[in-house]
Design a protein around this motif. Structure first.
Motif, mmCIF file in Angstrom:
data_model
loop_
_atom_site.group_PDB
_atom_site.id
_atom_site.type_symbol
_atom_site.label_atom_id
_atom_site.label_comp_id
_atom_site.label_asym_id
_atom_site.label_seq_id
_atom_site.Cartn_x
_atom_site.Cartn_y
_atom_site.Cartn_z
ATOM 1 N N ALA A 82 0.657 -1.047 -0.050
ATOM 2 C CA ALA A 82 -0.098 0.339 -0.217
ATOM 3 C C ALA A 82 1.064 1.204 0.293
ATOM 4 C CB ALA A 82 -1.034 -0.215 1.678
ATOM 5 N N CYS A 83 1.990 0.737 0.869
ATOM 6 C CA CYS A 83 2.984 1.858 0.458
ATOM 7 C C CYS A 83 3.487 2.386 -0.551
ATOM 8 C CB CYS A 83 3.593 2.415 1.877
ATOM 9 S SG CYS A 83 2.651 1.901 3.323
ATOM 10 N N LEU A 84 4.652 1.790 -0.919
ATOM 11 C CA LEU A 84 4.941 1.502 -2.444
ATOM 12 C C LEU A 84 4.176 3.259 -3.574
ATOM 13 C CD1 LEU A 84 7.400 0.732 -4.588
ATOM 14 C CD2 LEU A 84 5.349 -0.910 -5.594
ATOM 15 N N PRO A 85 2.832 3.366 -3.752
ATOM 16 C CA PRO A 85 2.580 4.533 -4.574
ATOM 17 C C PRO A 85 3.510 5.432 -4.254
ATOM 18 C CG PRO A 85 1.238 2.628 -4.263
ATOM 19 C CD PRO A 85 1.955 2.623 -3.967
ATOM 20 N N PRO A 136 -14.102 1.487 4.240
ATOM 21 C CA PRO A 136 -12.170 0.676 4.382
ATOM 22 C C PRO A 136 -11.804 0.142 3.083
ATOM 23 C CG PRO A 136 -14.186 -0.536 5.369
ATOM 24 C CD PRO A 136 -14.727 0.579 4.925
ATOM 25 N N VAL A 137 -10.547 -0.616 3.402
ATOM 26 C CA VAL A 137 -10.588 -0.851 1.796
ATOM 27 C C VAL A 137 -10.582 -2.658 2.550
ATOM 28 C CG1 VAL A 137 -8.381 -1.970 0.673
ATOM 29 C CG2 VAL A 137 -8.089 0.537 0.845
ATOM 30 N N VAL A 155 -3.332 -6.661 -6.580
ATOM 31 C CA VAL A 155 -4.691 -6.589 -5.847
ATOM 32 C C VAL A 155 -4.483 -5.152 -4.860
ATOM 33 C CG1 VAL A 155 -4.929 -8.085 -4.006
ATOM 34 C CG2 VAL A 155 -7.157 -7.416 -4.707
ATOM 35 N N VAL A 156 -3.341 -5.320 -3.816
ATOM 36 C CA VAL A 156 -3.592 -4.293 -2.568
ATOM 37 C C VAL A 156 -2.854 -3.043 -4.180
ATOM 38 C CG1 VAL A 156 -1.989 -3.765 -1.036
ATOM 39 C CG2 VAL A 156 -2.228 -6.141 -1.984
ATOM 40 N N ILE A 157 -1.976 -2.846 -4.456
ATOM 41 C CA ILE A 157 -1.170 -1.896 -5.094
ATOM 42 C C ILE A 157 -3.135 -1.510 -6.408
ATOM 43 C CG2 ILE A 157 -0.766 -1.068 -7.638
ATOM 44 C CD1 ILE A 157 1.850 -2.173 -6.532
ATOM 45 N N CYS A 237 -3.443 0.054 -14.686
ATOM 46 C CA CYS A 237 -2.060 0.527 -14.985
ATOM 47 C C CYS A 237 -1.610 0.773 -14.331
ATOM 48 C CB CYS A 237 -3.047 1.769 -15.466
ATOM 49 S SG CYS A 237 -2.980 1.786 -17.595
ATOM 50 N N SER A 238 -2.265 1.666 -12.605
ATOM 51 C CA SER A 238 -0.903 1.495 -11.235
ATOM 52 C C SER A 238 -0.247 0.242 -11.462
ATOM 53 C CB SER A 238 -1.948 2.272 -10.344
ATOM 54 O OG SER A 238 -2.172 2.976 -10.953
ATOM 55 N N GLU A 239 -1.110 -0.742 -11.615
ATOM 56 C CA GLU A 239 -0.060 -2.141 -11.352
ATOM 57 C C GLU A 239 0.617 -3.058 -12.122
ATOM 58 O OE1 GLU A 239 -3.254 -5.433 -10.789
ATOM 59 O OE2 GLU A 239 -4.536 -4.229 -10.757
ATOM 60 N N ALA A 240 0.440 -2.540 -13.684
ATOM 61 C CA ALA A 240 1.547 -2.241 -14.232
ATOM 62 C C ALA A 240 2.776 -1.531 -14.335
ATOM 63 C CB ALA A 240 0.874 -2.291 -15.603
ATOM 64 N N LEU A 241 2.378 -0.549 -13.955
ATOM 65 C CA LEU A 241 3.259 0.360 -13.448
ATOM 66 C C LEU A 241 4.613 0.095 -12.712
ATOM 67 C CD1 LEU A 241 4.687 3.730 -13.593
ATOM 68 C CD2 LEU A 241 3.877 4.070 -11.640
#
Length: 277
Positions: A82-85, A136-137, A155-157, A237-241
């Protein structure tokens, strides 16, 4: 004077959170080993990610459903992803909510939808993740462990990209553009690239014949589900990045650069630079 006091209090809260929610060295190394897409991060990035993960855990409330046992390994793995982005942005992009709910596997979502004729229907479908606006998530732990990088799925990203998108209202594929991080990127520049890429992707999906659908779904870097709505296109696309950056940059170079500028990260290492925040 008030600004200095606010900064001092913020620093005190940060230090207390890092002291109260430390991540064991062995657990951190095991977490990194299970998340190979962190490989583009250098040692200082990983140190900041570890701190950010502790701060995230301090701010959020993790719970489970269906008698799933919540472990430190689960919490740290989800929090780190979750913190990566927001590694080069801020946890402020996750403000306004606290809950992370983890199911053992897929769960059922019930929604009310209105069709083109104005008729309201109650629908149910299985889901691996769900982000609620102001709420929530919700994640499937089974899916959250699919992190070997064989495809662009994460799924998290995905769900936390939705949370970022929701910060300025209903998720629409146009996340908040904050001047100190994103200038000179503005809403028009975002739309010029993102909206065009979305329209082109939808056209590709629409053009696939039924007999070729299974092959297209299997071979496409971007999940066809991304054509459902601009918000899903942004999340996928955020997942793919982050998970398949080299393939994403090769197939969608302009879109890669847009999202890299947004997240202020260059996972494919194509030489992008970012202005100081």
């Amino acid at each position: 004077m008030l600004s200095k006091l606010t900064q001092w209090l913020g620093a005190r809260r940060r230090q207390r959170a890092l002291r109260d929610y430390p991540i064991d060295d062995a657990l951190w190394q095991a977490t990194l080993a299970g998340l190979p897409f962190f490989a583009h991060l250098d040692a200082p990035d990983l140190a900041r990610l570890r701190e950010l993960t502790s701060l995230f855990i301090a701010q959020k409330e993790f719970s489970t459903a269906h008698d799933l046992e919540l472990t430190d390994a689960m919490t740290v793995a989800i929090a780190a992803q979750a913190c990566l982005p927001v590694l080069n942005l801020s946890l402020d992009l996750y403000r306004g909510w606290v809950g992370v709910i983890v199911y053992p596997g897929e769960f059922v979502i019930r929604k009310t939808v209105e069709d083109e004729d104005g008729v309201v229907h109650e629908v149910e479908h299985d889901a691996s993740g769900e982000a609620w606006e102001g709420g929530p998530v919700v994640l499937s732990w089974e899916d959250a462990q699919m992190t070997d990088g064989t495809d662009a799925y994460n799924v998290v990203i995905h769900e936390f990209a939705h949370k970022i998108d929701m910060l300025n209202g209903e998720a629409d594929g146009h996340p908040p553009l904050i001047r100190r991080w994103h200038a000179p990127l503005d809403s028009r520049a975002w739309a010029d690239v993102f909206d065009q890429a979305y329209d082109q992707f939808c056209a590709r999906v629409d053009a696939v014949a039924q007999r070729r659908w299974a092959r297209f779904e299997r071979e496409s870097l971007i999940d066809p589900y991304a054509a459902d709505h601009p918000s899903e296109f942004f999340a996928v696309c955020s997942e793919a990045l982050f998970v398949k950056p080299h393939a994403f940059e090769a197939q969608y170079p302009e879109l890669y650069r847009l999202l890299a500028r947004y997240y202020r990260q260059d996972p494919a290492r194509v030489g992008l630079t970012f202005t100081p925040a």
